[in-house]
Design a protein around this motif. Structure first.
Motif, mmCIF file in Angstrom:
data_model
loop_
_atom_site.group_PDB
_atom_site.id
_atom_site.type_symbol
_atom_site.label_atom_id
_atom_site.label_comp_id
_atom_site.label_asym_id
_atom_site.label_seq_id
_atom_site.Cartn_x
_atom_site.Cartn_y
_atom_site.Cartn_z
ATOM 1 N N GLY A 131 2.175 123.737 -38.410
ATOM 2 C CA GLY A 131 0.899 123.478 -39.053
ATOM 3 C C GLY A 131 0.747 122.029 -39.479
ATOM 4 N N ALA A 132 -0.441 121.709 -39.984
ATOM 5 C CA ALA A 132 -0.727 120.356 -40.469
ATOM 6 C C ALA A 132 0.176 120.000 -41.653
ATOM 7 C CB ALA A 132 -2.196 120.256 -40.869
ATOM 8 N N ASP A 133 0.700 121.022 -42.331
ATOM 9 C CA ASP A 133 1.595 120.796 -43.467
ATOM 10 C C ASP A 133 3.017 120.432 -43.027
ATOM 11 O OD1 ASP A 133 2.409 123.257 -42.450
ATOM 12 O OD2 ASP A 133 2.031 124.376 -44.293
ATOM 13 N N GLY A 134 3.262 120.400 -41.696
ATOM 14 C CA GLY A 134 4.581 120.049 -41.176
ATOM 15 C C GLY A 134 5.560 121.206 -41.143
ATOM 16 N N LEU A 135 5.113 122.389 -41.504
ATOM 17 C CA LEU A 135 5.982 123.568 -41.502
ATOM 18 C C LEU A 135 5.822 124.322 -40.190
ATOM 19 C CD1 LEU A 135 5.413 124.892 -45.140
ATOM 20 C CD2 LEU A 135 7.288 123.453 -44.288
ATOM 21 N N THR A 136 6.948 124.736 -39.621
ATOM 22 C CA THR A 136 6.934 125.552 -38.412
ATOM 23 C C THR A 136 7.021 127.004 -38.836
ATOM 24 O OG1 THR A 136 7.951 123.800 -37.108
ATOM 25 C CG2 THR A 136 8.109 126.039 -36.233
ATOM 26 N N ARG A 137 6.139 127.824 -38.273
ATOM 27 C CA ARG A 137 6.068 129.245 -38.615
ATOM 28 C C ARG A 137 6.274 130.095 -37.372
ATOM 29 N NH1 ARG A 137 2.744 126.647 -41.984
ATOM 30 N NH2 ARG A 137 2.684 127.348 -44.155
ATOM 31 N N ALA A 138 7.311 130.911 -37.426
ATOM 32 C CA ALA A 138 7.512 131.935 -36.403
ATOM 33 C C ALA A 138 6.965 133.221 -37.010
ATOM 34 C CB ALA A 138 8.987 132.088 -36.067
ATOM 35 N N THR A 139 5.959 133.803 -36.382
ATOM 36 C CA THR A 139 5.327 135.010 -36.909
ATOM 37 C C THR A 139 5.495 136.139 -35.906
ATOM 38 O OG1 THR A 139 3.702 133.647 -38.061
ATOM 39 C CG2 THR A 139 3.193 135.982 -37.825
ATOM 40 N N VAL A 140 6.080 137.231 -36.377
ATOM 41 C CA VAL A 140 6.303 138.418 -35.556
ATOM 42 C C VAL A 140 5.460 139.545 -36.132
ATOM 43 C CG1 VAL A 140 7.989 140.123 -34.766
ATOM 44 C CG2 VAL A 140 8.676 137.730 -35.056
ATOM 45 N N ARG A 141 4.633 140.145 -35.293
ATOM 46 C CA ARG A 141 3.857 141.322 -35.689
ATOM 47 C C ARG A 141 4.311 142.483 -34.823
ATOM 48 N NH1 ARG A 141 0.131 139.865 -39.135
ATOM 49 N NH2 ARG A 141 -0.670 137.749 -39.153
ATOM 50 N N LEU A 142 4.775 143.534 -35.491
ATOM 51 C CA LEU A 142 5.276 144.712 -34.781
ATOM 52 C C LEU A 142 4.554 145.960 -35.266
ATOM 53 C CD1 LEU A 142 9.107 143.982 -35.047
ATOM 54 C CD2 LEU A 142 7.697 143.771 -33.002
#
Length: 169
Positions: A131-142
């Motif tokens: 994101g623009a905040d510099g944080l990487t997000r791995a998002t898993v939806r199950l």
């Protein structure tokens, strides 16, 4: 239970780098139908990447939430991030975002490809974005219940069944 195990694994990997691991878990258990061995492998692949591509003294935040229909796991970390132009390629076999890391960061470039395969076998979705905040997000939806097509695609019957994702599950 699986998320707690993943957090312990992440802390073990993070300690030498001064990275702290945080968990945000719901009060109520989160259960889904799935192969617990593959789900553990999925989480280990994601937390391993979050530690490897972090910054010294950074953090890994593992969050779990649920809706009526699905469980959502999010793993967040600061670091170099994923350039937008390469975001579509991160799940390709042997792909490494930054080839200069190939010398310093161990790995074959298969972890995210395997993670995506596990999620797809469970009828879910995996995204990885910075994101623009510099944080990487791995998002898993199950989904909490496996769709019929996903049941037929299960990687192994050995660990298939009800998997508790959160403590108390």
């Amino acid at each position: 239970e699986l998320v707690g195990d993943a957090a312990e694994d992440a802390q073990f990997l993070a300690n030498p780098h001064g990275i702290r691991v945080e968990t945000v878990l719901p009060d109520q258990p989160v259960r889904i139908m799935g192969d617990r061995h593959r789900l553990r492998q999925l989480m280990l692949n994601l937390v391993d990447n979050a530690v490897k591509y972090n910054q010294s003294g950074g953090f890994v935040r593992i969050s779990l939430s649920k809706t009526r229909e699905e469980a959502c796991l999010e793993i967040v970390n600061p670091g170099n991030g994923i350039p937008e132009a390469m975001a579509g390629r991160v799940f390709e076999r042997f792909f490494r975002v930054d080839s200069s890391h190939s010398q310093t960061v161990e790995g074959s470039g298969l972890g995210l490809n395997i993670a995506q395969w596990i999620v797809q076998c469970h009828g879910g979705d995996l995204s990885l974005l910075t994101g623009a905040d510099g944080l990487t997000r791995a998002t898993v939806r199950l989904p909490k219940k496996l769709p019929a097509a996903a049941m037929n695609a299960q990687p192994s019957g050995e660990g298939a069944g009800l998997a508790g994702l959160a403590a108390g599950a």
